[in-house]
Design a protein around this motif. Structure first.
Motif, PDB file in Angstrom:
ATOM      1  N   GLN A 263       0.828  -1.209   0.000  1.00 33.14           N
ATOM      2  CA  GLN A 263       0.000   0.000   0.000  1.00 33.14           C
ATOM      3  C   GLN A 263       0.862   1.259   0.000  1.00 33.14           C
ATOM      4  O   GLN A 263       0.519   2.254  -0.655  1.00 33.14           O
ATOM      5  CB  GLN A 263      -0.933  -0.002   1.211  1.00 33.14           C
ATOM      6  N   ALA A 264       1.981   1.217   0.726  1.00 34.50           N
ATOM      7  CA  ALA A 264       2.874   2.384   0.771  1.00 34.50           C
ATOM      8  C   ALA A 264       3.447   2.683  -0.608  1.00 34.50           C
ATOM      9  O   ALA A 264       3.530   3.841  -1.027  1.00 34.50           O
ATOM     10  CB  ALA A 264       3.998   2.146   1.773  1.00 34.50           C
ATOM     11  N   LEU A 265       3.820   1.634  -1.333  1.00 31.37           N
ATOM     12  CA  LEU A 265       4.390   1.836  -2.668  1.00 31.37           C
ATOM     13  C   LEU A 265       3.352   2.387  -3.643  1.00 31.37           C
ATOM     14  O   LEU A 265       3.692   3.084  -4.597  1.00 31.37           O
ATOM     15  CB  LEU A 265       4.976   0.523  -3.191  1.00 31.37           C
ATOM     16  N   LEU A 293       4.970  -1.756  -8.446  1.00 30.16           N
ATOM     17  CA  LEU A 293       6.266  -1.422  -9.040  1.00 30.16           C
ATOM     18  C   LEU A 293       6.946  -2.696  -9.535  1.00 30.16           C
ATOM     19  O   LEU A 293       6.622  -3.801  -9.072  1.00 30.16           O
ATOM     20  CB  LEU A 293       7.161  -0.732  -7.990  1.00 30.16           C
ATOM     21  N   PRO A 294       7.917  -2.584 -10.440  1.00 34.67           N
ATOM     22  CA  PRO A 294       8.653  -3.781 -10.898  1.00 34.67           C
ATOM     23  C   PRO A 294       9.334  -4.494  -9.723  1.00 34.67           C
ATOM     24  O   PRO A 294       9.898  -3.848  -8.840  1.00 34.67           O
ATOM     25  CB  PRO A 294       9.685  -3.199 -11.869  1.00 34.67           C
ATOM     26  N   VAL A 295       9.272  -5.833  -9.741  1.00 32.58           N
ATOM     27  CA  VAL A 295       9.796  -6.645  -8.641  1.00 32.58           C
ATOM     28  C   VAL A 295      10.901  -7.568  -9.136  1.00 32.58           C
ATOM     29  O   VAL A 295      10.764  -8.225 -10.170  1.00 32.58           O
ATOM     30  CB  VAL A 295       8.681  -7.488  -7.989  1.00 32.58           C
ATOM     31  N   SER A 365       0.596   2.384   9.484  1.00 30.90           N
ATOM     32  CA  SER A 365       0.186   3.476   8.593  1.00 30.90           C
ATOM     33  C   SER A 365       0.957   3.376   7.279  1.00 30.90           C
ATOM     34  O   SER A 365       2.161   3.654   7.233  1.00 30.90           O
ATOM     35  CB  SER A 365       0.435   4.840   9.239  1.00 30.90           C
ATOM     36  N   ALA A 366       0.255   2.989   6.212  1.00 30.26           N
ATOM     37  CA  ALA A 366       0.898   2.900   4.902  1.00 30.26           C
ATOM     38  C   ALA A 366       1.332   4.290   4.433  1.00 30.26           C
ATOM     39  O   ALA A 366       2.362   4.434   3.768  1.00 30.26           O
ATOM     40  CB  ALA A 366      -0.067   2.271   3.899  1.00 30.26           C
ATOM     41  N   HIS A 367       0.559   5.305   4.786  1.00 30.30           N
ATOM     42  CA  HIS A 367       0.896   6.675   4.395  1.00 30.30           C
ATOM     43  C   HIS A 367       2.218   7.112   5.029  1.00 30.30           C
ATOM     44  O   HIS A 367       3.098   7.659   4.356  1.00 30.30           O
ATOM     45  CB  HIS A 367      -0.226   7.622   4.809  1.00 30.30           C
ATOM     46  N   SER A 368       2.359   6.842   6.328  1.00 34.74           N
ATOM     47  CA  SER A 368       3.599   7.205   7.029  1.00 34.74           C
ATOM     48  C   SER A 368       4.780   6.403   6.498  1.00 34.74           C
ATOM     49  O   SER A 368       5.898   6.919   6.370  1.00 34.74           O
ATOM     50  CB  SER A 368       3.434   6.971   8.537  1.00 34.74           C
ATOM     51  N   LEU A 369       4.526   5.144   6.155  1.00 35.20           N
ATOM     52  CA  LEU A 369       5.579   4.296   5.594  1.00 35.20           C
ATOM     53  C   LEU A 369       6.042   4.859   4.248  1.00 35.20           C
ATOM     54  O   LEU A 369       7.247   4.906   3.962  1.00 35.20           O
ATOM     55  CB  LEU A 369       5.054   2.872   5.431  1.00 35.20           C
ATOM     56  N   ALA A 370       5.088   5.314   3.434  1.00 37.85           N
ATOM     57  CA  ALA A 370       5.427   5.908   2.137  1.00 37.85           C
ATOM     58  C   ALA A 370       6.267   7.170   2.324  1.00 37.85           C
ATOM     59  O   ALA A 370       7.247   7.399   1.592  1.00 37.85           O
ATOM     60  CB  ALA A 370       4.154   6.235   1.362  1.00 37.85           C
ATOM     61  N   GLY A 372       8.250   7.807   4.779  1.00 38.99           N
ATOM     62  CA  GLY A 372       9.578   7.378   5.201  1.00 38.99           C
ATOM     63  C   GLY A 372      10.421   6.888   4.044  1.00 38.99           C
ATOM     64  O   GLY A 372      11.612   7.197   3.936  1.00 38.99           O
ATOM     65  N   ILE A 373       9.811   6.105   3.159  1.00 38.70           N
ATOM     66  CA  ILE A 373      10.532   5.579   1.985  1.00 38.70           C
ATOM     67  C   ILE A 373      11.037   6.735   1.122  1.00 38.70           C
ATOM     68  O   ILE A 373      12.200   6.760   0.704  1.00 38.70           O
ATOM     69  CB  ILE A 373       9.615   4.642   1.178  1.00 38.70           C
TER      70      ILE A 373
END
Length: 417
Positions: A263-265, A293-295, A365-370, A372-373
């Motif tokens: 979800q973050a990605l 995204l490509p894996v 939190s996927a939003h917070s994880l995004a 951070g990334i």
């Protein structure tokens, strides 16, 4: 002589941590032996209970017995290996290494390696016991992580892992049995994280037992920074992309938080076209389908040298675990100079210093994880954090530092005999 007891040798986080401590102690001139169910390969000071076919079959029978005992009581398949009844295990109280040991050092002993009766017989020997906790099982009625249940703070019963939680269910009975045998042990409980040690000090089963926190260790001469571009070419990975590593042992395990990573990605903004993902471990094909995204799927890697390459190929590692102690993956990545992003859970915030060597995101939190990334992947942040990550490991988790802490503990226990 210190005898370490661990079901696994170099499998799983707990088995790896036990083997690393054994090696670190040998390097520090401590007489150390490691007794496991079956060694992964030959190693100095490592012995197995299963030397031949009959013993191997007995070990398998104990494991199957454990699972069959719990199977009719489990809530559903998702908890099958998250609860250990400890009804089946080997009696090793007369094993030559146990008899020779000055200190018995327990690690992860479930899945049919030792039962509660096995532990009772070890405690009755009267030898000092050190128990390094790799999850919560030592102070619960059977679960390895409580998933928010706090019954262990008073008395386990009405266990949420069970199909029919009751007042006197299996968790109640195991809790009572542990309470009974712990009174017989001269024991110190060691938690790799402060988070787990705080729970030990509050849990009803362990509140009166001596406890402290000593982290796991890592060989910083093995896990070290290497030349990123060269490794990417060798692994057929894109040289110009920003690569994010997810190193969960099992992407389908809800505790590993893979869904939040995905979800973050999906929320990544301008950087999305520059990012690709590396997945290390056992992946669920359904969860990998329609990935945003490509894996690059690296599969399960057991070779330490290949693991070092994977960590060095990445610009960062994401560990979105919802419950965890002191993840080896974060320590390994940081030792290679790879910054980490994770949730504020368990021992993770003790490893990652926010915006110093990585990023701590808000729990679940996927939003917070995004956020951070994206923050870590900014070029000016990434280079600085890479150096800080390596420094944190050298100062906190290096073999000599951790071995010295355990030596001090052993000497203290022996001097009070």
């Amino acid at each position: 002589m210190v005898l370490h007891l661990s079901n696994f040798h170099l499998e799983g986080g707990a088995g790896v941590a036990a083997a690393r401590l054994h090696r670190a102690l040998l390097k520090s001139n401590v007489e150390s032996q490691l007794l496991v169910s079956k060694p992964t390969h030959e190693e100095l000071g490592v012995s197995g209970l299963s030397h031949h076919g009959l013993e191997s079959r007995k070990a398998l029978a104990r494991f199957i017995g454990e699972r069959l005992y719990f199977y009719p009581q489990e809530k559903d398949a998702s908890v099958r290996f998250a609860f250990s009844p400890a009804e089946f295990g080997a009696d090793i109280s007369n094993h030559p290494l146990v008899q020779q040991a000055d200190i018995i050092h327990l690690h992860w002993i479930n899945f049919g390696f030792l039962s509660i009766d096995s532990l009772d017989k070890l405690f009755l020997l009267g030898k000092p016991i050190v128990w390094t906790l790799h999850d919560m099982w030592t102070f619960t009625g059977g679960c390895h992580y409580s998933r928010g249940c706090e019954n262990f703070l008073t008395h386990c019963q009405y266990c949420p892992y069970l199909a029919k939680p009751e007042e006197y269910d299996i968790s109640f009975r195991q809790f009572e049995r542990k309470q009974e045998i712990y009174k017989k042990a001269k024991m110190a409980l060691i938690s790799p994280s402060q988070w787990l040690d705080n729970l030990v000090k509050k849990a009803a089963l362990t509140v009166g037992i001596a406890s402290l926190s000593i982290p796991n260790c890592i060989d910083t001469d093995l896990f070290k920074p290497l030349e990123k571009t060269e490794i990417r070419r060798r692994l057929n990975l894109p040289v110009s992309k920003k690569l994010i590593l997810f190193a969960g042992a099992n992407t389908s395990d809800p505790r590993k938080g893979f869904i939040y990573f995905k979800q973050a990605l999906e929320k990544i903004g301008l950087l999305a076209s520059e990012i690709e993902v590396m997945v290390l471990g056992k992946a669920n094909p359904k969860m990998m389908a329609a990935f945003p995204l490509p894996v690059h799927y690296l599969g399960k890697i057991s070779s330490p040298a290949k693991m070092v390459e994977a960590y060095n190929a990445a610009d960062m590692i994401v560990v979105p675990s919802l419950e965890d102690n002191l993840p080896n993956t974060i320590m390994e990545a940081m030792s290679c100079g790879t910054p980490a992003v994770g949730f504020a859970t368990g021992g993770i915030p003790e490893m990652i210093d926010h915006q110093v060597n990585g990023y701590i995101a808000l729990q679940a939190s996927a939003h917070s994880l995004a956020e951070g990334i994206e923050w870590v992947l900014e070029d000016q942040n990434n280079a600085r954090m890479s150096e800080n990550a390596r420094t944190k490991v050298l100062e906190t988790y290096a073999e000599s530092i951790v071995a010295a802490q355990y030596q001090q503990l052993y000497q203290s226990l022996l001097s009070h005999e």
